[in-house]
Structures are given as C-alpha cells and as structure tokens.
Design a protein around this motif. Structure first.
Motif, PDB file in Angstrom:
ATOM      1  N   LEU A  65       0.482  -1.037  -0.099  1.00 53.14           N
ATOM      2  CA  LEU A  65       0.153   0.137   0.075  1.00 53.14           C
ATOM      3  C   LEU A  65       0.850   0.884  -0.249  1.00 53.14           C
ATOM      4  N   ALA A  66       0.691   2.521  -1.455  1.00 50.82           N
ATOM      5  CA  ALA A  66       1.546   3.542  -0.743  1.00 50.82           C
ATOM      6  C   ALA A  66       1.040   4.491  -0.640  1.00 50.82           C
ATOM      7  N   ALA A  67      -0.572   4.566  -1.073  1.00 53.50           N
ATOM      8  CA  ALA A  67      -1.565   5.329  -0.411  1.00 53.50           C
ATOM      9  C   ALA A  67      -3.034   4.978  -0.429  1.00 53.50           C
ATOM     10  N   GLY A  68      -3.974   5.750   0.048  1.00 52.86           N
ATOM     11  CA  GLY A  68      -4.695   5.570   0.679  1.00 52.86           C
ATOM     12  C   GLY A  68      -5.495   7.411   0.414  1.00 52.86           C
ATOM     13  N   PHE A  69      -6.222   7.449  -0.001  1.00 52.46           N
ATOM     14  CA  PHE A  69      -7.582   9.028   0.372  1.00 52.46           C
ATOM     15  C   PHE A  69      -8.842   8.830  -0.465  1.00 52.46           C
ATOM     16  N   ARG A  70      -9.307  10.246   0.448  1.00 57.13           N
ATOM     17  CA  ARG A  70     -10.572  10.000  -0.539  1.00 57.13           C
ATOM     18  C   ARG A  70     -10.333  11.692  -1.562  1.00 57.13           C
ATOM     19  N   ALA A  71     -11.126  11.275  -2.659  1.00 54.48           N
ATOM     20  CA  ALA A  71     -11.122  12.869  -3.567  1.00 54.48           C
ATOM     21  C   ALA A  71     -12.210  12.984  -4.324  1.00 54.48           C
ATOM     22  N   ARG A  72     -13.102  13.513  -4.091  1.00 58.62           N
ATOM     23  CA  ARG A  72     -14.249  14.124  -5.045  1.00 58.62           C
ATOM     24  C   ARG A  72     -13.569  14.314  -6.723  1.00 58.62           C
ATOM     25  N   THR A  73     -12.568  15.845  -6.330  1.00 51.67           N
ATOM     26  CA  THR A  73     -12.272  16.781  -7.755  1.00 51.67           C
ATOM     27  C   THR A  73     -10.718  16.100  -7.815  1.00 51.67           C
ATOM     28  N   PHE A  74     -10.626  16.582  -9.224  1.00 46.48           N
ATOM     29  CA  PHE A  74      -8.678  16.358  -9.246  1.00 46.48           C
ATOM     30  C   PHE A  74      -7.748  16.878  -8.720  1.00 46.48           C
ATOM     31  N   PHE A  75      -8.278  18.640  -8.127  1.00 46.56           N
ATOM     32  CA  PHE A  75      -7.789  18.936  -7.163  1.00 46.56           C
ATOM     33  C   PHE A  75      -7.152  18.195  -5.678  1.00 46.56           C
ATOM     34  N   PRO A  85       5.248   8.730  -1.330  1.00 51.21           N
ATOM     35  CA  PRO A  85       6.437   9.058  -1.795  1.00 51.21           C
ATOM     36  C   PRO A  85       6.690   8.087  -2.586  1.00 51.21           C
ATOM     37  N   TRP A  86       6.836   8.705  -3.894  1.00 51.27           N
ATOM     38  CA  TRP A  86       6.928   8.150  -5.124  1.00 51.27           C
ATOM     39  C   TRP A  86       8.538   6.620  -4.485  1.00 51.27           C
ATOM     40  N   GLU A  87       9.250   7.960  -4.027  1.00 46.50           N
ATOM     41  CA  GLU A  87      11.104   8.021  -4.486  1.00 46.50           C
ATOM     42  C   GLU A  87      11.022   6.302  -3.783  1.00 46.50           C
ATOM     43  N   PHE A 149       1.726   0.620 -10.457  1.00 45.59           N
ATOM     44  CA  PHE A 149       1.181   0.494  -9.250  1.00 45.59           C
ATOM     45  C   PHE A 149      -0.157   0.774 -10.039  1.00 45.59           C
ATOM     46  N   ILE A 150      -1.275   0.264  -9.339  1.00 51.41           N
ATOM     47  CA  ILE A 150      -2.116  -0.074  -9.059  1.00 51.41           C
ATOM     48  C   ILE A 150      -2.892   0.895  -8.366  1.00 51.41           C
ATOM     49  N   VAL A 151      -3.903   1.387  -8.962  1.00 55.91           N
ATOM     50  CA  VAL A 151      -4.445   2.477  -8.539  1.00 55.91           C
ATOM     51  C   VAL A 151      -6.122   2.477  -8.308  1.00 55.91           C
ATOM     52  N   ARG A 152      -6.698   2.302  -7.186  1.00 54.83           N
ATOM     53  CA  ARG A 152      -8.283   2.230  -7.353  1.00 54.83           C
ATOM     54  C   ARG A 152      -9.026   2.851  -6.729  1.00 54.83           C
ATOM     55  N   PHE A 153     -10.140   3.660  -7.146  1.00 58.07           N
ATOM     56  CA  PHE A 153     -11.250   4.303  -7.008  1.00 58.07           C
ATOM     57  C   PHE A 153     -12.331   3.194  -7.035  1.00 58.07           C
ATOM     58  N   VAL A 154     -12.880   3.821  -5.511  1.00 58.93           N
ATOM     59  CA  VAL A 154     -14.322   2.661  -5.177  1.00 58.93           C
ATOM     60  C   VAL A 154     -15.008   3.974  -4.107  1.00 58.93           C
ATOM     61  N   ARG A 161      -1.491   0.955  -5.010  1.00 57.91           N
ATOM     62  CA  ARG A 161      -0.526  -0.088  -4.611  1.00 57.91           C
ATOM     63  C   ARG A 161       0.728  -0.247  -5.167  1.00 57.91           C
ATOM     64  N   ALA A 162       1.802  -0.383  -5.217  1.00 59.19           N
ATOM     65  CA  ALA A 162       2.964  -0.477  -5.600  1.00 59.19           C
ATOM     66  C   ALA A 162       3.084  -2.016  -5.388  1.00 59.19           C
ATOM     67  N   ASP A 163       3.572  -2.682  -6.758  1.00 52.36           N
ATOM     68  CA  ASP A 163       3.655  -3.903  -7.376  1.00 52.36           C
ATOM     69  C   ASP A 163       4.832  -4.027  -7.155  1.00 52.36           C
ATOM     70  N   ALA A 164       5.537  -5.299  -5.924  1.00 47.80           N
ATOM     71  CA  ALA A 164       6.639  -5.696  -5.746  1.00 47.80           C
ATOM     72  C   ALA A 164       6.768  -7.232  -6.625  1.00 47.80           C
TER      73      ALA A 164
END
Length: 396
Positions: A65-75, A85-87, A149-154, A161-164
């Motif tokens: 898991l790289a990140a988890g958050f809520r987003a309803r706008t592109f901003f 932390p993509w690096e 990276f697997i990016v999933r919106f639900v 998620r970063a694939d290892a």
C-alpha cells in the motif's frame, strides 16, 4: 524502501476462489493473513514481502500500500498524490506503468486520473524514462523495469498499491515449451493444494500436456520455492529488487533459507502422460528448465494405457473442456472412458479434476465434491475431488 523495522500493508492478489489457498501458504510461512475479495492481506516487514514473492505458489502478485485517501475532485487527487513517497519505489529516471480503475466515484475518467497521478510522480522523482497505462485486470504480463502501480477508486476512496512482483508470479520461468491450452502454473499448484495432496503420495496426471501439473507437484514435493524453479536455484527477477532502498542482504538471507529447505529428491512417484508426443517433448523440456527432470516420469500414452504405481495416490487432471459447439458428445465419451480406466487401474486413489460442466464430470461415474471454484482462460471452472471406488493395490 523504509528500513526493516517498518511495517507495511501488504496484499497478495489471487485469481477468484484461490484466496484461502494463498492464506494457508502464508500461514505456513508464519504470516497471519486474512482473506479479502481478490486476495489476502496482512501487515508485515521486508522479510514477509520478500518471502511471499519467493514462496507463494497460488498468488499472481504481491503489492504494498503506497497511499489511501478520499478525492472527489482532481484538485484533491493532485494534492494527495503529490504527498505519496513515490521515490521509495521508483529510481530516478525510472519508468512507470499504471493500472487505473474507478467505480461509483465522482472521478470516473480513468485516463484523466492516470494523467494526474503521473504528473504527481514526476513532481517528486523528476522526469520518467517512460510511462504507460495498462488496462488488463492483472496489470500486464511483464514490462521490463517499469514499476507498476495499481490505482483504484471505489466510492471516492482511492488506494494506490506498488507492485512488488514485476512479472506475474505464475511466470516461474520454466514453461517456455507449450502444448495446446496450457494451464497456468498458479492454477496447477492450486489444483494440487486444493485437492489435499501434500507431496507425500504418488501423483498421476494422465493428460499432462506441457507438464505443468507434474512439474508443480515436483516443486511441492521437494519444497522448492516457485521463485527458484530452475536448475541453478537462482531467484527470478522481482520488481522490489529495483527499488531504491532494496535490502540486498535481507533478500539474500531469504533466498539462502529457501535453498536450505530443498529436498534432494521427491521421494515419491510423480507421473505425467499424454497421447500427444509433442506435448511430452514440451513437458520434458519444461521439467529440465525447472530442475526437476529426475523427479517426474513423463511418457507418451493414452489414458487407457496408464500404469500407476501401487497406491493409494492422487490423480490430478485438467481434461479438455469443449467450449465449441459439437464438441460435447466426444467429450462425454472421453470423461466416461476416464472414469472406467480410473476405476480399473486406480482403485482407492483420490481423483481431482478441473471441471467446466457438471454434466461432463457426471460422466466420470465417481462421486466428486467441489473443492474450489475459479476460472481458467476466462471459463468458469470448479475443482472437484473424490475417492475412486475400491481398495488400492499394494503399498506406495
């Protein structure tokens, strides 16, 4: 990657129906994972991450898991994505692939989501050597050094998620010669484990094709991690080895421990046969590439000519499905003949077969119960298993 003391949210992706098998595999490694739709989840460190990739026989990928958050706008998406932390997973000048899905969310345009995420990545790590978006369910077979990276919106909740793993885990490396309708290595292993076979009794596949079931059986019987399925017992390439903070010493220790667990021989008879001479030639080449030539007995013969060793043992088979019109009548005869042969030659043995059709499996004439259900090549199938009537002959 953070230091070994850090804990991560890890997830092993499986084909539908194989989650409990992957959970049992992880528990055998001392990892307490929980089943979730599409895989198994746990919190663990680098040892868990490395060992899961090397040892899991039934999973397709291991992810972090790289990140988890809520987003309803592109901003909001841009603001959160720039904090990831993509690096940790992308070396400077590296390449990236994204697999994006969005369901029941305000941000529904998957291409636009991918564009914002790629911009956020470059904001932190600088220009990329390449980038792309993949649209298949598993994120592609292999794209060299590109980090997936697997990016999933639900419902407006985003997980990244970063694939290892890199290439899908079923790509052990040994199966370069193929017969018709090859069986994925992960599904072959799932058939063996799901049937209850533990590598301690004889195993027969009388329709072995390119040999995937006997080869996976030999790997299980000898305790060879699937990531070491080659004569040199060198690990296949994994995505995590390219991460900037990859711990080479910890990885080497995991690999050395796995090598130390390998048994010198299977200690049981593992037989595969097929009436197609070309299939057996392919199976023989694949067994050599897996480093198990001495552990499998491969021969050209019809099902009616099988010569099993003294039992009891297990017959594990992936028979033809006949998905095209006009194929059902010959297949009914084939399944019935299989049942007659097994009752005559393998009394008291366990039969496990991958079945697309209750009517066809009924032709076998042996009571069979469902062990699991999944899909093979997009076809819904069930693994069914039961005991062949009669008493086994001799001792194994």
């Amino acid at each position: 990657m953070p230091g070994p003391e850090d804990r991560h949210s890890l997830f092993a992706i499986t084909a539908p129906g194989l989650e409990p098998l992957a959970q049992a595999e992880l528990r055998a490694l001392g990892i307490d994972a929980v089943v979730e739709p599409g895989g198994v989840a746990w919190t663990g460190g680098l040892d868990d991450l490395y060992a899961a990739n090397l040892h899991l026989r039934t999973a397709s990928r291991v992810t972090v898991l790289a990140a988890g958050f809520r987003a309803r706008t592109f901003f909001e998406l841009e603001r959160h994505a720039r904090k990831v932390p993509w690096e940790r997973w992308i070396p400077r000048g590296g390449a990236v692939r994204l697999r994006v899905t969005s369901k029941k969310s305000k941000l529904y345009h998957e291409g636009a989501i991918a564009q914002r995420v790629l911009e956020a990545i470059e904001h932190r790590v600088g220009p990329l050597a390449g980038s792309g978006v993949v649209d298949d369910e598993e994120g592609g077979e292999d794209a060299g050094d590109a980090q997936l990276f697997i990016v999933r919106f639900v419902r407006d909740a985003c997980t990244i998620r970063a694939d290892a793993s890199g290439a899908l885990l079923h790509l052990r490396g040994y199966r370069q010669a193929l017969a018709r309708a090859p069986l994925r290595e992960t599904l072959a292993a799932a058939m063996l484990l799901g049937s209850g076979w533990k590598g301690e009794s004889p195993l027969l596949d009388p329709m072995c094709g390119s040999g995937t079931i006997p080869i996976e059986a030999a790997l299980i019987a000898r305790h060879i991690a699937p990531g070491l399925a080659n004569p040199e017992r060198e690990p296949r390439r994994y995505a995590f080895a390219a991460w900037p903070e990859f711990d080479a010493a910890r990885w080497s220790a995991i690999v050395a421990r796995a090598r130390g667990e390998i048994r010198p021989a299977a200690g049981i008879r593992i037989l595969g046969s097929d009436r197609d001479e070309g299939a057996i030639e392919a199976a023989t080449a694949n067994a050599a590439r897996a480093g198990v030539s001495e552990d499998v007995d491969l021969s050209v013969r019809a099902v009616s000519a099988i010569d099993p060793p003294p039992g009891p043992g297990s017959v594990v088979i992936n028979p033809p499905y006949g998905v095209r019109v006009g194929e059902r009548d010959p297949l009914r005869n084939l399944y019935a003949a299989l049942g007659r042969t097994l009752r005559a030659r393998c009394p008291g043995w366990t039969l496990a077969l991958l079945s697309p059709d209750r009517g066809l499996e009924g032709q076998v004439g042996i009571p069979l119960d469902e062990a699991l259900r999944t899909s093979n090549g997009g076809i819904p199938v069930r693994l069914v298993a039961g005991r062949v009537p009669g008493e086994p002959t001799g001792d194994a």
